[in-house]
Scaffold this motif. Sequence first.
Motif, PDB file in Angstrom:
ATOM      1  N   GLY A  74       0.767  -1.238   0.000  1.00 12.39           N
ATOM      2  CA  GLY A  74       0.000   0.000   0.000  1.00 12.39           C
ATOM      3  C   GLY A  74       0.794   1.282   0.000  1.00 12.39           C
ATOM      4  N   ALA A  75       2.127   1.204  -0.043  1.00 12.76           N
ATOM      5  CA  ALA A  75       2.941   2.418  -0.037  1.00 12.76           C
ATOM      6  C   ALA A  75       2.911   3.105  -1.398  1.00 12.76           C
ATOM      7  CB  ALA A  75       4.375   2.091   0.347  1.00 12.76           C
ATOM      8  N   THR A  76       3.031   4.429  -1.380  1.00 12.15           N
ATOM      9  CA  THR A  76       3.245   5.204  -2.596  1.00 12.15           C
ATOM     10  C   THR A  76       4.745   5.292  -2.845  1.00 12.15           C
ATOM     11  OG1 THR A  76       1.250   6.515  -2.248  1.00 12.15           O
ATOM     12  CG2 THR A  76       2.910   7.446  -3.709  1.00 12.15           C
ATOM     13  N   ILE A  77       5.162   5.061  -4.088  1.00 14.13           N
ATOM     14  CA  ILE A  77       6.580   5.071  -4.455  1.00 14.13           C
ATOM     15  C   ILE A  77       6.865   6.352  -5.234  1.00 14.13           C
ATOM     16  CG2 ILE A  77       8.458   3.780  -5.503  1.00 14.13           C
ATOM     17  CD1 ILE A  77       6.910   2.242  -3.302  1.00 14.13           C
TER      18      ILE A  77
ATOM     19  N   PRO B 245       9.201   4.817 -15.484  1.00 13.90           N
ATOM     20  CA  PRO B 245       8.820   3.770 -16.441  1.00 13.90           C
ATOM     21  C   PRO B 245       9.466   2.418 -16.158  1.00 13.90           C
ATOM     22  CG  PRO B 245       9.378   5.809 -17.585  1.00 13.90           C
ATOM     23  CD  PRO B 245       9.789   5.985 -16.154  1.00 13.90           C
ATOM     24  N   HIS B 246      10.656   2.429 -15.564  1.00 13.72           N
ATOM     25  CA  HIS B 246      11.370   1.172 -15.297  1.00 13.72           C
ATOM     26  C   HIS B 246      10.879   0.487 -14.031  1.00 13.72           C
ATOM     27  CE1 HIS B 246      14.078   1.987 -18.599  1.00 13.72           C
ATOM     28  NE2 HIS B 246      14.213   3.212 -18.142  1.00 13.72           N
ATOM     29  N   LEU B 247      10.171   1.213 -13.166  1.00 18.23           N
ATOM     30  CA  LEU B 247       9.508   0.566 -12.043  1.00 18.23           C
ATOM     31  C   LEU B 247       8.208  -0.084 -12.497  1.00 18.23           C
ATOM     32  CD1 LEU B 247       9.886   3.248  -9.209  1.00 18.23           C
ATOM     33  CD2 LEU B 247      11.335   1.259  -9.630  1.00 18.23           C
ATOM     34  N   ILE B 248       7.517   0.583 -13.406  1.00 18.27           N
ATOM     35  CA  ILE B 248       6.245   0.072 -13.915  1.00 18.27           C
ATOM     36  C   ILE B 248       6.473  -1.138 -14.818  1.00 18.27           C
ATOM     37  CG2 ILE B 248       4.234   0.669 -15.330  1.00 18.27           C
ATOM     38  CD1 ILE B 248       4.701   3.612 -14.274  1.00 18.27           C
ATOM     39  N   ASP B 249       7.523  -1.084 -15.620  1.00 16.41           N
ATOM     40  CA  ASP B 249       7.918  -2.220 -16.455  1.00 16.41           C
ATOM     41  C   ASP B 249       9.428  -2.400 -16.333  1.00 16.41           C
ATOM     42  OD1 ASP B 249       8.467  -4.163 -18.295  1.00 16.41           O
ATOM     43  OD2 ASP B 249       7.721  -3.066 -20.040  1.00 16.41           O
ATOM     44  N   PRO B 250       9.884  -3.293 -15.437  1.00 17.68           N
ATOM     45  CA  PRO B 250      11.318  -3.418 -15.161  1.00 17.68           C
ATOM     46  C   PRO B 250      12.089  -4.293 -16.151  1.00 17.68           C
ATOM     47  CG  PRO B 250      10.100  -4.866 -13.708  1.00 17.68           C
ATOM     48  CD  PRO B 250       9.060  -4.126 -14.523  1.00 17.68           C
ATOM     49  N   THR B 251      11.495  -4.655 -17.268  1.00 14.60           N
ATOM     50  CA  THR B 251      12.125  -5.614 -18.180  1.00 14.60           C
ATOM     51  C   THR B 251      13.509  -5.150 -18.624  1.00 14.60           C
ATOM     52  OG1 THR B 251       9.943  -6.273 -18.986  1.00 14.60           O
ATOM     53  CG2 THR B 251      11.849  -6.888 -20.329  1.00 14.60           C
ATOM     54  N   LYS B 252      13.617  -3.916 -19.101  1.00 16.00           N
ATOM     55  CA  LYS B 252      14.908  -3.421 -19.593  1.00 16.00           C
ATOM     56  C   LYS B 252      15.920  -3.313 -18.465  1.00 16.00           C
ATOM     57  CE  LYS B 252      13.139  -0.840 -23.585  1.00 16.00           C
ATOM     58  NZ  LYS B 252      12.996   0.504 -24.216  1.00 16.00           N
ATOM     59  N   LEU B 253      15.458  -2.910 -17.305  1.00 18.14           N
ATOM     60  CA  LEU B 253      16.346  -2.782 -16.152  1.00 18.14           C
ATOM     61  C   LEU B 253      16.915  -4.138 -15.763  1.00 18.14           C
ATOM     62  CD1 LEU B 253      17.362  -0.682 -14.054  1.00 18.14           C
ATOM     63  CD2 LEU B 253      15.390  -1.311 -12.647  1.00 18.14           C
ATOM     64  N   ILE B 254      16.064  -5.148 -15.744  1.00 24.70           N
ATOM     65  CA  ILE B 254      16.504  -6.503 -15.397  1.00 24.70           C
ATOM     66  C   ILE B 254      17.475  -7.038 -16.449  1.00 24.70           C
ATOM     67  CG2 ILE B 254      15.736  -8.886 -15.090  1.00 24.70           C
ATOM     68  CD1 ILE B 254      13.078  -7.671 -13.997  1.00 24.70           C
ATOM     69  N   ASP B 255      17.157  -6.824 -17.724  1.00 19.72           N
ATOM     70  CA  ASP B 255      18.036  -7.297 -18.795  1.00 19.72           C
ATOM     71  C   ASP B 255      19.413  -6.649 -18.697  1.00 19.72           C
ATOM     72  OD1 ASP B 255      16.005  -8.874 -19.747  1.00 19.72           O
ATOM     73  OD2 ASP B 255      15.461  -7.541 -21.402  1.00 19.72           O
ATOM     74  N   SER B 256      19.442  -5.350 -18.424  1.00 19.77           N
ATOM     75  CA  SER B 256      20.714  -4.632 -18.317  1.00 19.77           C
ATOM     76  C   SER B 256      21.545  -5.159 -17.152  1.00 19.77           C
ATOM     77  CB  SER B 256      20.441  -3.136 -18.143  1.00 19.77           C
ATOM     78  OG  SER B 256      21.642  -2.424 -17.968  1.00 19.77           O
ATOM     79  N   ALA B 257      20.898  -5.350 -16.003  1.00 19.32           N
ATOM     80  CA  ALA B 257      21.626  -5.848 -14.834  1.00 19.32           C
ATOM     81  C   ALA B 257      22.094  -7.285 -15.035  1.00 19.32           C
ATOM     82  CB  ALA B 257      20.742  -5.745 -13.598  1.00 19.32           C
TER      83      ALA B 257
ATOM     84  N   ALA C 134       9.403  -7.511  -9.688  1.00 18.30           N
ATOM     85  CA  ALA C 134       8.016  -7.450 -10.120  1.00 18.30           C
ATOM     86  C   ALA C 134       7.687  -6.006 -10.474  1.00 18.30           C
ATOM     87  CB  ALA C 134       7.075  -7.954  -9.029  1.00 18.30           C
ATOM     88  N   PRO C 135       6.789  -5.810 -11.426  1.00 18.95           N
ATOM     89  CA  PRO C 135       6.379  -4.435 -11.777  1.00 18.95           C
ATOM     90  C   PRO C 135       5.558  -3.809 -10.667  1.00 18.95           C
ATOM     91  CG  PRO C 135       5.062  -6.041 -12.967  1.00 18.95           C
ATOM     92  CD  PRO C 135       6.134  -6.820 -12.257  1.00 18.95           C
ATOM     93  N   ILE C 136       5.567  -2.492 -10.633  1.00 20.21           N
ATOM     94  CA  ILE C 136       4.760  -1.734  -9.686  1.00 20.21           C
ATOM     95  C   ILE C 136       3.595  -1.111 -10.447  1.00 20.21           C
ATOM     96  CG2 ILE C 136       4.732   0.216  -8.075  1.00 20.21           C
ATOM     97  CD1 ILE C 136       7.696  -0.278  -7.584  1.00 20.21           C
ATOM     98  N   ALA C 137       2.407  -1.225  -9.918  1.00 21.17           N
ATOM     99  CA  ALA C 137       1.233  -0.655 -10.571  1.00 21.17           C
ATOM    100  C   ALA C 137       1.410   0.848 -10.761  1.00 21.17           C
ATOM    101  CB  ALA C 137      -0.013  -0.932  -9.739  1.00 21.17           C
ATOM    102  N   GLU C 138       1.028   1.328 -11.924  1.00 22.14           N
ATOM    103  CA  GLU C 138       1.248   2.735 -12.260  1.00 22.14           C
ATOM    104  C   GLU C 138       0.638   3.671 -11.226  1.00 22.14           C
ATOM    105  OE1 GLU C 138       0.827   5.711 -16.145  1.00 22.14           O
ATOM    106  OE2 GLU C 138       0.194   3.606 -16.257  1.00 22.14           O
ATOM    107  N   GLN C 139      -0.520   3.308 -10.686  1.00 20.54           N
ATOM    108  CA  GLN C 139      -1.182   4.184  -9.715  1.00 20.54           C
ATOM    109  C   GLN C 139      -0.435   4.278  -8.390  1.00 20.54           C
ATOM    110  OE1 GLN C 139      -2.513   1.439 -11.098  1.00 20.54           O
ATOM    111  NE2 GLN C 139      -3.685   0.204  -9.620  1.00 20.54           N
ATOM    112  N   SER C 140       0.518   3.378  -8.178  1.00 22.82           N
ATOM    113  CA  SER C 140       1.314   3.421  -6.945  1.00 22.82           C
ATOM    114  C   SER C 140       2.590   4.240  -7.095  1.00 22.82           C
ATOM    115  CB  SER C 140       1.678   2.000  -6.501  1.00 22.82           C
ATOM    116  OG  SER C 140       0.526   1.258  -6.164  1.00 22.82           O
TER     117      SER C 140
END
Length: 308
Positions: free
Chosen positions: A78-81, A89-101, A117-123
Amino acid sequence: MVHVLDTRHLDRPGIIASTAVEADDGLVLFDTGPESTFANVAEQLREAGFAAKDVRHVFLSHIHFDHAGAAWRFAKLGATIYVHPRGAPHLIDPTKLIDSATRIYGDEMEKLWGQFAPIAEQSVTVLHDMDVVRVGPFEVRAIATPGHASHHNVYQWEDNVFGGDVAGVRLGGGPPVPPFVPPELHIESWQESIGKISALNAKKLYLPHFGPIKGSVSAHLDALDGRVRRWAIWFRDRMRAGHGEQQLISAFAQYVADELREEKATEDEIRDYEYADPSFMAVGAAMRYWQKHHSEDVSRFQSEDGQL
Protein backbone atom coordinates in the motif's frame (compact mmCIF):
# COMPACT_ATOMS: atom_id res chain seq x y z
CA MET A 1 12.51 9.95 14.82
CA VAL A 2 14.92 8.57 12.22
CA HIS A 3 15.76 4.85 12.04
CA VAL A 4 18.71 3.63 9.96
CA LEU A 5 17.90 0.08 8.87
CA ASP A 6 20.82 -2.18 8.01
CA THR A 7 19.76 -4.45 5.15
CA ARG A 8 22.66 -6.82 5.91
CA HIS A 9 23.04 -7.62 2.23
CA LEU A 10 24.51 -11.12 1.90
CA ASP A 11 24.87 -11.05 5.70
CA ARG A 12 27.33 -8.17 5.59
CA PRO A 13 26.53 -5.37 8.04
CA GLY A 14 27.17 -1.71 7.39
CA ILE A 15 27.03 -1.75 3.59
CA ILE A 16 23.48 -0.93 2.40
CA ALA A 17 21.05 1.10 4.50
CA SER A 18 17.43 2.10 4.23
CA THR A 19 16.39 5.17 6.22
CA ALA A 20 12.98 5.30 7.91
CA VAL A 21 11.38 8.44 9.36
CA GLU A 22 8.30 8.45 11.57
CA ALA A 23 5.37 10.54 10.32
CA ASP A 24 1.79 11.05 11.52
CA ASP A 25 0.30 8.55 9.07
CA GLY A 26 2.99 5.87 9.25
CA LEU A 27 6.57 5.58 8.10
CA VAL A 28 8.50 7.32 5.36
CA LEU A 29 11.25 5.21 3.79
CA PHE A 30 14.19 6.57 1.84
CA ASP A 31 15.42 3.77 -0.44
CA THR A 32 14.44 0.18 0.26
CA GLY A 33 17.53 -1.92 -0.34
CA PRO A 34 17.32 -4.93 -2.67
CA GLU A 35 14.38 -7.33 -2.56
CA SER A 36 16.75 -10.04 -1.31
CA THR A 37 16.99 -8.13 2.00
CA PHE A 38 13.29 -7.28 2.41
CA ALA A 39 12.93 -9.75 5.31
CA ASN A 40 15.88 -8.16 7.11
CA VAL A 41 14.38 -4.68 6.76
CA ALA A 42 10.96 -5.94 7.90
CA GLU A 43 12.56 -7.51 10.97
CA GLN A 44 14.31 -4.27 11.90
CA LEU A 45 11.05 -2.42 11.50
CA ARG A 46 9.42 -4.88 13.90
CA GLU A 47 12.24 -4.34 16.40
CA ALA A 48 11.51 -0.59 16.20
CA GLY A 49 7.83 -1.23 16.89
CA PHE A 50 6.50 -1.12 13.34
CA ALA A 51 5.51 -3.48 10.53
CA ALA A 52 6.39 -3.34 6.85
CA LYS A 53 2.78 -2.35 6.10
CA ASP A 54 3.30 0.80 8.20
CA VAL A 55 5.53 2.20 5.43
CA ARG A 56 3.22 4.60 3.57
CA HIS A 57 5.72 6.60 1.51
CA VAL A 58 8.88 5.36 -0.24
CA PHE A 59 11.23 7.95 -1.73
CA LEU A 60 13.76 6.39 -4.11
CA SER A 61 17.04 8.16 -4.81
CA HIS A 62 17.32 6.13 -8.03
CA ILE A 63 16.30 2.73 -9.35
CA HIS A 64 19.48 0.65 -9.09
CA PHE A 65 18.61 -2.62 -7.39
CA ASP A 66 20.62 -2.01 -4.23
CA HIS A 67 18.44 1.06 -3.65
CA ALA A 68 15.05 0.25 -5.14
CA GLY A 69 14.84 -3.52 -5.56
CA ALA A 70 12.31 -3.98 -2.74
CA ALA A 71 10.11 -1.03 -3.73
CA TRP A 72 7.54 -3.32 -5.34
CA ARG A 73 7.15 -5.21 -2.05
CA PHE A 74 6.24 -2.02 -0.19
CA ALA A 75 3.94 -0.95 -3.05
CA LYS A 76 2.08 -4.27 -2.69
CA LEU A 77 1.52 -3.34 0.97
CA GLY A 78 0.00 0.00 0.00
CA ALA A 79 2.94 2.42 -0.04
CA THR A 80 3.25 5.20 -2.60
CA ILE A 81 6.58 5.07 -4.45
CA TYR A 82 8.16 8.43 -5.35
CA VAL A 83 10.83 8.55 -8.04
CA HIS A 84 12.54 10.73 -10.66
CA PRO A 85 10.56 10.91 -13.93
CA ARG A 86 13.20 8.95 -15.83
CA GLY A 87 13.06 6.14 -13.30
CA ALA A 88 9.29 5.71 -13.16
CA PRO A 89 8.82 3.77 -16.44
CA HIS A 90 11.37 1.17 -15.30
CA LEU A 91 9.51 0.57 -12.04
CA ILE A 92 6.24 0.07 -13.91
CA ASP A 93 7.92 -2.22 -16.46
CA PRO A 94 11.32 -3.42 -15.16
CA THR A 95 12.12 -5.61 -18.18
CA LYS A 96 14.91 -3.42 -19.59
CA LEU A 97 16.35 -2.78 -16.15
CA ILE A 98 16.50 -6.50 -15.40
CA ASP A 99 18.04 -7.30 -18.80
CA SER A 100 20.71 -4.63 -18.32
CA ALA A 101 21.63 -5.85 -14.83
CA THR A 102 21.67 -9.48 -15.97
CA ARG A 103 24.39 -8.63 -18.49
CA ILE A 104 26.55 -7.55 -15.55
CA TYR A 105 25.60 -10.05 -12.85
CA GLY A 106 24.49 -13.11 -14.84
CA ASP A 107 23.53 -16.11 -12.73
CA GLU A 108 24.15 -14.14 -9.53
CA MET A 109 21.10 -11.90 -10.07
CA GLU A 110 18.67 -13.65 -7.73
CA LYS A 111 21.26 -14.27 -5.04
CA LEU A 112 22.31 -10.62 -5.08
CA TRP A 113 19.08 -8.79 -5.68
CA GLY A 114 16.20 -11.22 -5.14
CA GLN A 115 12.97 -11.22 -7.10
CA PHE A 116 11.55 -8.56 -9.38
CA ALA A 117 8.02 -7.45 -10.12
CA PRO A 118 6.38 -4.43 -11.78
CA ILE A 119 4.76 -1.73 -9.69
CA ALA A 120 1.23 -0.65 -10.57
CA GLU A 121 1.25 2.74 -12.26
CA GLN A 122 -1.18 4.18 -9.71
CA SER A 123 1.31 3.42 -6.94
CA VAL A 124 4.11 5.44 -8.60
CA THR A 125 4.37 9.22 -8.20
CA VAL A 126 6.86 11.15 -10.30
CA LEU A 127 8.79 13.92 -8.58
CA HIS A 128 10.46 16.62 -10.64
CA ASP A 129 13.17 18.94 -9.39
CA MET A 130 11.99 20.94 -6.34
CA ASP A 131 8.64 19.15 -6.06
CA VAL A 132 7.40 18.96 -2.47
CA VAL A 133 5.35 16.22 -0.77
CA ARG A 134 3.74 16.82 2.63
CA VAL A 135 3.97 13.75 4.85
CA GLY A 136 2.56 14.27 8.31
CA PRO A 137 4.20 17.14 10.15
CA PHE A 138 6.93 17.85 7.60
CA GLU A 139 7.58 18.29 3.89
CA VAL A 140 9.92 16.28 1.70
CA ARG A 141 11.54 18.16 -1.18
CA ALA A 142 13.01 16.36 -4.18
CA ILE A 143 16.16 17.80 -5.74
CA ALA A 144 17.28 16.46 -9.11
CA THR A 145 20.93 15.50 -8.77
CA PRO A 146 22.38 13.67 -11.79
CA GLY A 147 25.97 12.50 -12.09
CA HIS A 148 25.88 8.99 -10.67
CA ALA A 149 22.70 8.38 -12.66
CA SER A 150 20.60 10.73 -14.77
CA HIS A 151 17.46 9.70 -12.85
CA HIS A 152 18.78 10.58 -9.38
CA ASN A 153 17.04 12.64 -6.68
CA VAL A 154 18.14 13.58 -3.20
CA TYR A 155 15.51 14.44 -0.60
CA GLN A 156 15.42 17.19 2.00
CA TRP A 157 13.17 17.30 5.05
CA GLU A 158 13.63 19.91 7.75
CA ASP A 159 17.42 20.17 8.24
CA ASN A 160 18.11 16.65 6.93
CA VAL A 161 19.10 15.34 3.51
CA PHE A 162 19.01 11.79 2.19
CA GLY A 163 21.85 11.90 -0.31
CA GLY A 164 21.54 8.73 -2.37
CA ASP A 165 24.70 7.72 -4.21
CA VAL A 166 25.53 11.16 -5.56
CA ALA A 167 26.44 12.19 -1.98
CA GLY A 168 29.04 9.42 -1.85
CA VAL A 169 29.84 6.14 -0.14
CA ARG A 170 31.31 6.46 3.36
CA LEU A 171 31.89 3.38 5.49
CA GLY A 172 33.13 3.16 9.07
CA GLY A 173 35.94 5.60 9.64
CA GLY A 174 36.80 5.93 5.95
CA PRO A 175 36.45 8.95 3.63
CA PRO A 176 33.67 9.70 1.13
CA VAL A 177 34.15 8.15 -2.31
CA PRO A 178 32.05 8.60 -5.46
CA PRO A 179 30.50 5.39 -6.84
CA PHE A 180 31.33 5.61 -10.55
CA VAL A 181 29.06 3.17 -12.39
CA PRO A 182 28.00 2.79 -16.02
CA PRO A 183 26.23 3.81 -18.11
CA GLU A 184 25.31 7.34 -16.98
CA LEU A 185 28.38 8.67 -15.15
CA HIS A 186 28.73 12.38 -15.90
CA ILE A 187 31.42 14.27 -14.01
CA GLU A 188 30.27 17.85 -14.57
CA SER A 189 26.71 16.99 -13.55
CA TRP A 190 28.01 15.23 -10.44
CA GLN A 191 29.93 18.29 -9.35
CA GLU A 192 26.90 20.51 -9.97
CA SER A 193 24.80 18.12 -7.88
CA ILE A 194 27.27 18.30 -5.01
CA GLY A 195 26.93 22.06 -5.20
CA LYS A 196 23.14 21.76 -4.97
CA ILE A 197 23.37 19.59 -1.87
CA SER A 198 25.90 21.92 -0.28
CA ALA A 199 23.59 24.90 -0.85
CA LEU A 200 20.91 23.21 1.31
CA ASN A 201 23.09 23.76 4.41
CA ALA A 202 21.78 20.56 5.95
CA LYS A 203 22.81 19.65 9.47
CA LYS A 204 22.48 15.90 8.87
CA LEU A 205 23.26 13.86 5.79
CA TYR A 206 22.09 10.25 5.51
CA LEU A 207 23.71 7.87 3.02
CA PRO A 208 22.48 4.54 1.68
CA HIS A 209 26.14 3.45 2.00
CA PHE A 210 26.07 3.94 5.01
CA GLY A 211 23.89 5.89 7.42
CA PRO A 212 24.38 9.37 8.90
CA ILE A 213 27.78 10.89 8.32
CA LYS A 214 29.86 11.96 11.27
CA GLY A 215 31.15 15.50 11.40
CA SER A 216 30.64 18.40 9.02
CA VAL A 217 28.34 17.94 6.03
CA SER A 218 30.17 20.66 4.10
CA ALA A 219 33.56 19.03 4.75
CA HIS A 220 32.18 15.69 3.55
CA LEU A 221 30.87 17.25 0.34
CA ASP A 222 34.11 19.16 -0.28
CA ALA A 223 36.13 15.97 0.09
CA LEU A 224 33.75 14.12 -2.22
CA ASP A 225 33.96 16.84 -4.86
CA GLY A 226 37.75 16.71 -4.78
CA ARG A 227 37.74 12.95 -5.22
CA VAL A 228 35.29 13.09 -8.15
CA ARG A 229 37.74 15.43 -9.89
CA ARG A 230 40.88 13.44 -9.01
CA TRP A 231 39.43 10.12 -10.08
CA ALA A 232 38.22 11.52 -13.39
CA ILE A 233 41.63 13.01 -14.15
CA TRP A 234 43.36 9.76 -13.11
CA PHE A 235 41.35 7.89 -15.75
CA ARG A 236 41.83 10.59 -18.37
CA ASP A 237 45.60 10.57 -18.04
CA ARG A 238 45.89 6.80 -18.26
CA MET A 239 43.55 6.59 -21.22
CA ARG A 240 45.70 9.21 -22.94
CA ALA A 241 48.70 7.00 -22.26
CA GLY A 242 46.96 4.12 -24.05
CA HIS A 243 46.07 1.97 -21.05
CA GLY A 244 43.37 -0.59 -21.83
CA GLU A 245 40.45 -1.75 -19.70
CA GLN A 246 42.14 -4.75 -18.07
CA GLN A 247 45.21 -2.73 -17.20
CA LEU A 248 43.01 0.00 -15.72
CA ILE A 249 40.99 -2.47 -13.62
CA SER A 250 43.98 -3.73 -11.69
CA ALA A 251 45.65 -0.31 -11.45
CA PHE A 252 42.53 1.48 -10.25
CA ALA A 253 41.79 -1.14 -7.59
CA GLN A 254 45.29 -0.58 -6.21
CA TYR A 255 44.93 3.21 -6.49
CA VAL A 256 41.69 3.21 -4.49
CA ALA A 257 43.06 0.86 -1.81
CA ASP A 258 46.17 3.00 -1.38
CA GLU A 259 44.08 6.17 -1.19
CA LEU A 260 41.81 4.68 1.47
CA ARG A 261 44.82 3.60 3.52
CA GLU A 262 46.17 7.14 3.36
CA GLU A 263 42.82 8.31 4.72
CA LYS A 264 43.19 5.90 7.69
CA ALA A 265 40.64 3.31 6.56
CA THR A 266 41.25 -0.11 8.08
CA GLU A 267 41.87 -3.19 5.96
CA ASP A 268 38.38 -4.46 6.82
CA GLU A 269 36.90 -1.13 5.74
CA ILE A 270 38.86 -1.25 2.48
CA ARG A 271 37.28 -4.63 1.75
CA ASP A 272 33.85 -3.22 2.59
CA TYR A 273 34.38 -0.28 0.23
CA GLU A 274 35.22 -2.69 -2.57
CA TYR A 275 32.07 -4.67 -1.79
CA ALA A 276 29.83 -1.58 -1.65
CA ASP A 277 31.45 0.15 -4.63
CA PRO A 278 33.32 -2.34 -6.84
CA SER A 279 36.32 -0.64 -8.40
CA PHE A 280 36.01 -2.55 -11.69
CA MET A 281 32.67 -0.86 -12.38
CA ALA A 282 34.33 2.56 -12.23
CA VAL A 283 36.63 1.59 -15.10
CA GLY A 284 33.85 0.94 -17.61
CA ALA A 285 31.96 3.99 -16.37
CA ALA A 286 34.93 6.36 -16.66
CA MET A 287 36.04 5.04 -20.04
CA ARG A 288 32.53 5.51 -21.41
CA TYR A 289 32.31 9.02 -19.94
CA TRP A 290 35.57 10.21 -21.50
CA GLN A 291 34.94 8.54 -24.85
CA LYS A 292 31.37 9.82 -25.11
CA HIS A 293 31.68 13.33 -23.70
CA HIS A 294 35.33 14.30 -24.16
CA SER A 295 36.77 12.03 -26.84
CA GLU A 296 39.22 14.72 -27.93
CA ASP A 297 40.77 14.74 -24.45
CA VAL A 298 41.67 11.06 -24.50
CA SER A 299 42.69 10.72 -28.12
CA ARG A 300 46.16 12.08 -27.33
CA PHE A 301 48.78 9.76 -25.89
CA GLN A 302 50.60 12.23 -23.70
CA SER A 303 49.45 13.06 -20.18
CA GLU A 304 49.04 16.68 -19.19
CA ASP A 305 48.27 18.30 -15.89
CA GLY A 306 44.92 19.98 -15.85
CA GLN A 307 41.60 20.45 -14.22
CA LEU A 308 38.10 19.59 -15.30
